[in-house]
Design a protein around this motif. Structure first.
Motif, short mmCIF file in Angstrom:
data_model
loop_
_atom_site.label_atom_id
_atom_site.label_comp_id
_atom_site.label_asym_id
_atom_site.label_seq_id
_atom_site.Cartn_x
_atom_site.Cartn_y
_atom_site.Cartn_z
N GLN A 157 41.00 7.32 -13.30
CA GLN A 157 40.38 6.29 -14.13
C GLN A 157 40.41 4.92 -13.47
OE1 GLN A 157 42.04 6.58 -18.05
NE2 GLN A 157 41.45 8.70 -18.24
N GLY A 158 40.10 4.91 -12.17
CA GLY A 158 39.96 3.65 -11.46
C GLY A 158 41.26 2.98 -11.05
N GLN A 159 42.37 3.65 -11.30
CA GLN A 159 43.65 3.04 -10.95
C GLN A 159 44.48 3.92 -10.03
OE1 GLN A 159 44.85 2.50 -15.06
NE2 GLN A 159 44.94 0.28 -14.73
N ILE A 160 45.21 3.29 -9.12
CA ILE A 160 46.11 4.05 -8.27
C ILE A 160 47.41 4.26 -9.05
CG2 ILE A 160 47.53 3.98 -6.19
CD1 ILE A 160 45.27 2.69 -4.74
N LYS A 161 47.79 5.53 -9.22
CA LYS A 161 48.97 5.83 -10.02
C LYS A 161 50.22 5.84 -9.16
CE LYS A 161 46.57 6.47 -13.75
NZ LYS A 161 46.73 5.62 -14.93
N THR A 162 50.08 6.34 -7.94
CA THR A 162 51.23 6.36 -7.04
C THR A 162 50.74 6.56 -5.62
OG1 THR A 162 53.35 7.41 -6.57
CG2 THR A 162 51.61 8.85 -7.31
N ILE A 163 51.53 6.11 -4.65
CA ILE A 163 51.18 6.30 -3.24
C ILE A 163 52.40 6.82 -2.50
CG2 ILE A 163 50.46 5.16 -1.09
CD1 ILE A 163 48.98 3.13 -2.62
N SER A 208 53.79 9.97 0.83
CA SER A 208 53.45 11.17 1.59
C SER A 208 53.51 12.34 0.61
CB SER A 208 54.44 11.38 2.73
OG SER A 208 55.69 11.78 2.21
N PRO A 209 52.76 13.40 0.86
CA PRO A 209 52.79 14.54 -0.07
C PRO A 209 54.22 15.02 -0.32
CG PRO A 209 51.02 14.83 1.52
CD PRO A 209 51.78 13.61 1.95
N ARG A 210 55.02 15.06 0.75
CA ARG A 210 56.38 15.54 0.61
C ARG A 210 57.20 14.63 -0.32
NH1 ARG A 210 60.79 17.64 4.11
NH2 ARG A 210 59.35 18.21 5.76
N GLN A 211 57.07 13.31 -0.05
CA GLN A 211 57.76 12.32 -0.90
C GLN A 211 57.40 12.49 -2.37
OE1 GLN A 211 56.39 8.56 0.43
NE2 GLN A 211 58.33 7.97 1.36
N LEU A 212 56.11 12.59 -2.59
CA LEU A 212 55.63 12.65 -3.98
C LEU A 212 56.17 13.88 -4.68
CD1 LEU A 212 51.93 11.51 -3.47
CD2 LEU A 212 53.81 10.18 -4.45
N LYS A 213 56.20 14.98 -3.94
CA LYS A 213 56.68 16.22 -4.57
C LYS A 213 58.19 16.17 -4.77
CE LYS A 213 54.41 18.72 -1.57
NZ LYS A 213 53.76 19.83 -0.83
N GLN A 214 58.87 15.49 -3.82
CA GLN A 214 60.33 15.40 -3.95
C GLN A 214 60.73 14.58 -5.16
OE1 GLN A 214 61.75 14.04 -0.19
NE2 GLN A 214 62.15 16.12 0.56
N GLU A 215 59.89 13.61 -5.50
CA GLU A 215 60.20 12.78 -6.67
C GLU A 215 60.38 13.63 -7.91
OE1 GLU A 215 57.26 9.78 -7.26
OE2 GLU A 215 57.69 8.86 -5.31
N ILE A 216 59.65 14.73 -7.96
CA ILE A 216 59.76 15.61 -9.12
C ILE A 216 61.08 16.36 -9.06
CG2 ILE A 216 58.84 17.72 -10.13
CD1 ILE A 216 56.11 16.65 -9.69
N GLY A 217 61.46 16.79 -7.88
CA GLY A 217 62.76 17.43 -7.67
C GLY A 217 62.82 18.84 -8.23
#
Lengths: 293, 339
Positions: free
Chosen positions: B212-218, B220-229
């Motif tokens: 919806q026109g906004q950046i939600k998060t930026i 690396s793919p690995r980083q982003l997935k690790q955030e979920i844990g």
């Protein structure tokens, strides 16, 4: 274009010939495309031949009927009709100018062109010049066919039945007028195409205009043969002026309506076509700029 | 060092009031493959069109190699290459003619142009077909030619809008190889948009999730997935007298208190349940739900995917389109591990 000094440390200056080079590259593309589609080229040439020879035969006797010959300038109907076929071919073919742009728009090719540092108008100009080349080829071939069809074997061997009053200069001038007419139509079709952005609509609109324009002019028959109301329309139809100018340049003063003056026939045709072509091209450029903004 | 692309508070509002892009900021470093991942209509194409000078911004700041894009469009055009979602090649021209035409429009000198054309034809494995009209090419070949025409003037950054949409899975994977080759061999910075998670995961060194026109998060793919844990247990419910939404809501309440669960996100058909050790948690999850009479229609267990990252940041799942469907059916299924 102004000089742009980039903060990255280099200067970009558009060379004076850049616009011409860009137009030339895109014109060459248009011509290559034309040559690669022999079917289109073939039919755009065959169709006018059919018109020329068929109509030429059908009405031949009218032009020979007693008292009628003068209205046809003493020429055969084929000769009388040939300029009409040229304009008719240009009319039928002009839709192509618009169609090509729409397919470039749809295919993404135009987007790609627009991310190059070229003058936007080179895209439009290259395209229109390509179409003009096609029109010129068609006109030359129709003239050639008319000339050949006018040859007869007589007492002294092969004889020309068609007399070209001003020779080659007259023929070249007639081609020039025909191209100016084509330029006007190309401008019109580009405007229609870029406004509707639809192949079908462009094709329909250009075909819708073609026949009425032809039949409300002196294309098929001399003006005096038309009913009164049609004559009134024909007198404001730019096609009538164009066709009179063509006949005059090809066959001389006897081929234009009695009482009209040669200078004013050419003058009014040029004036009308130049004005209309300028308007159409400006409108085309405007709608192109809107699309490519 | 100056980033290749710098974007600050970029906004695009269309005349009809649609806010396609809402104050986004990001940068792309030299040599990076950076992606925008988001569903159709998220503002990806609008952003790319503004960056490549095809669309005017409403406000904000865009720089490419330090150049203000709107103030120096022609200078920027020399620095960038572009391949649209549609294949922008002329089908009547041969591969070589397409490349030469494009180079002429950049006013490249003859020798450089011909050398570069040969180089690209080789790089894209099109040298053997250089004299065939592009219209006779397969989808994958046309796409490769399209990429090559965007690279003729040796741009510093290549913009790709949905580069593999419309390609079958084999050609898609194939194209990724070419893009990675370009990135390495020419040290080419690549900015791409995609709605294929797999593509973002495979290709991008960093990516922005846009919705919806906004950046939600930026990240690396690995980083982003690790955030979920940990692992993700995906529960899907079916209509059985009670609506899916009602069941999801109840399940969320039931599971929300369980100590072994680190988080829950809801999507249309069910829930994503995050936990440190999925294998152990599955039985407990089912037992808890069963006690409340909630029946799970489908359960799968996996490592976090970008889809889960997307859900976490946007509240909905990104929808892959048809071609990916085949892969999913082959690799996963009910109770199977996903891709």
């Amino acid at each position: 274009m102004n000089t742009t000094t980039a903060s990255a440390g280099f200067a970009l200056r558009r060379k004076p010939g850049a616009f011409i080079n860009e137009t030339w590259s895109l014109y060459r593309r248009a011509i290559t495309k034309l040559a690669r589609r022999p079917v289109i080229l073939y039919f755009s040439l065959v169709q006018p031949m059919v018109w020329l020879l068929l109509f030429g035969q059908i009405f031949e006797r009218i032009a020979r009927a007693p008292g009628f010959a003068e209205a046809f300038g003493g020429q055969s109907y084929l000769a009388f009709f040939a300029p009409a076929v040229i304009l008719q071919t240009i009319l039928f073919g002009a839709g192509q100018s618009g169609l090509g742009l729409i397919s470039d728009l749809d295919s993404g090719f135009l987007s790609k062109l627009l991310t190059t540092p070229i003058n936007r108008l080179a895209i439009l100009l290259g395209k229109i010049l390509g179409d003009m080349t096609r029109m010129l080829m068609q006109a030359v071939i129709i003239l050639l066919a008319t000339f050949l069809a006018g040859l007869r074997f007589g007492d002294g061997g092969l004889q020309m039945t068609i007399t070209y009053a001003y020779g080659l200069p007259g023929i070249l001038a007639a081609l020039g007028i025909a191209l100016l007419f084509g330029l006007m139509l190309a401008g019109l079709n580009v405007t229609v195409a870029l406004t509707t952005r639809s192949n079908e609509a462009t094709f329909l609109i250009s075909n819708f205009l073609t026949l009425p324009l032809l039949f409300t002019s002196s294309a098929q028959l001399p003006l005096e043969f038309l009913p009164g109301w049609l004559q009134a329309i024909a007198k404001v139809n730019p096609l009538t002026y164009t066709i009179d100018a063509l006949r005059l340049l090809l066959y001389g003063p006897s081929s234009i309506p009695a009482g009209s003056n040669a200078g004013s026939v050419i003058g009014s045709a040029l004036l009308i076509l130049l004005a209309l072509a300028s308007i159409m091209l400006l409108a085309g450029a405007r709608s192109f700029r809107r699309v490519t903004k | 060092m100056t980033p290749v692309i710098e974007v600050q508070n970029l906004t695009k509002t269309y005349p009809d009031g649609t806010q396609a892009v809402r104050s986004i900021s990001f940068h792309v470093e030299e040599g990076e493959i950076f992606g925008f991942l988001g569903p159709n209509g998220a503002g990806k194409s609008t952003t790319i069109k503004m960056l490549i000078t095809l669309l005017r911004k409403t406000s904000g700041d865009m720089r490419i190699m330090g150049l203000d894009v709107d103030a120096n469009p022609d200078a920027v055009r020399r620095l960038i290459g572009y391949a649209a979602q549609e294949v922008g090649v002329d089908d009547d021209l041969t591969a070589r003619e397409n490349l030469l035409l494009q180079g002429e429009l950049f006013h490249m000198d003859r020798n450089t142009l011909h050398r570069r054309t040969d180089e690209l034809l080789n790089l894209m494995d099109l040298a053997g077909d250089a004299h065939r009209p592009a219209g006779s090419f397969s989808g994958g070949m046309r796409k490769r030619l399209d990429l090559a025409t965007g690279l003729i003037h040796q741009p510093r950054v290549l913009f790709l809008d949905e580069p593999t949409t419309g390609l079958d899975p084999q050609n898609r994977a194939n194209l990724w190889v070419y893009l990675e080759r370009l990135n390495k061999q020419e040290n080419l910075t690549i900015f791409l948009t995609t709605h294929y998670m797999e593509e973002a995961d495979k290709l991008c060194q960093r990516l922005a999730i846009i919705d919806q026109g906004q950046i939600k998060t930026i990240g690396s793919p690995r980083q982003l997935k690790q955030e979920i844990g940990g692992d993700v247990i995906i529960l899907r419910f079916a209509n059985n007298g009670q609506s899916v939404a009602q069941q999801s809501e109840q399940a969320q309440t039931v599971l929300g208190d369980a100590p072994f669960i680190s988080g829950i996100d809801r999507f249309d058909e069910g829930l994503n349940v995050y936990t440190r050790n999925g294998g152990e948690a599955v039985a407990d999850v089912l037992r808890l739900l069963d006690a409340r009479g909630l029946r799970v229609a489908q359960l799968s267990l996996s490592n976090p995917s970008l889809d889960d990252v997307f859900l976490k940041h946007t509240g909905s799942k990104i929808r892959d389109e048809a071609p990916m469907q085949n892969w999913r059916n082959v690799r996963g299924g009910p109770f199977g591990r996903r891709r």
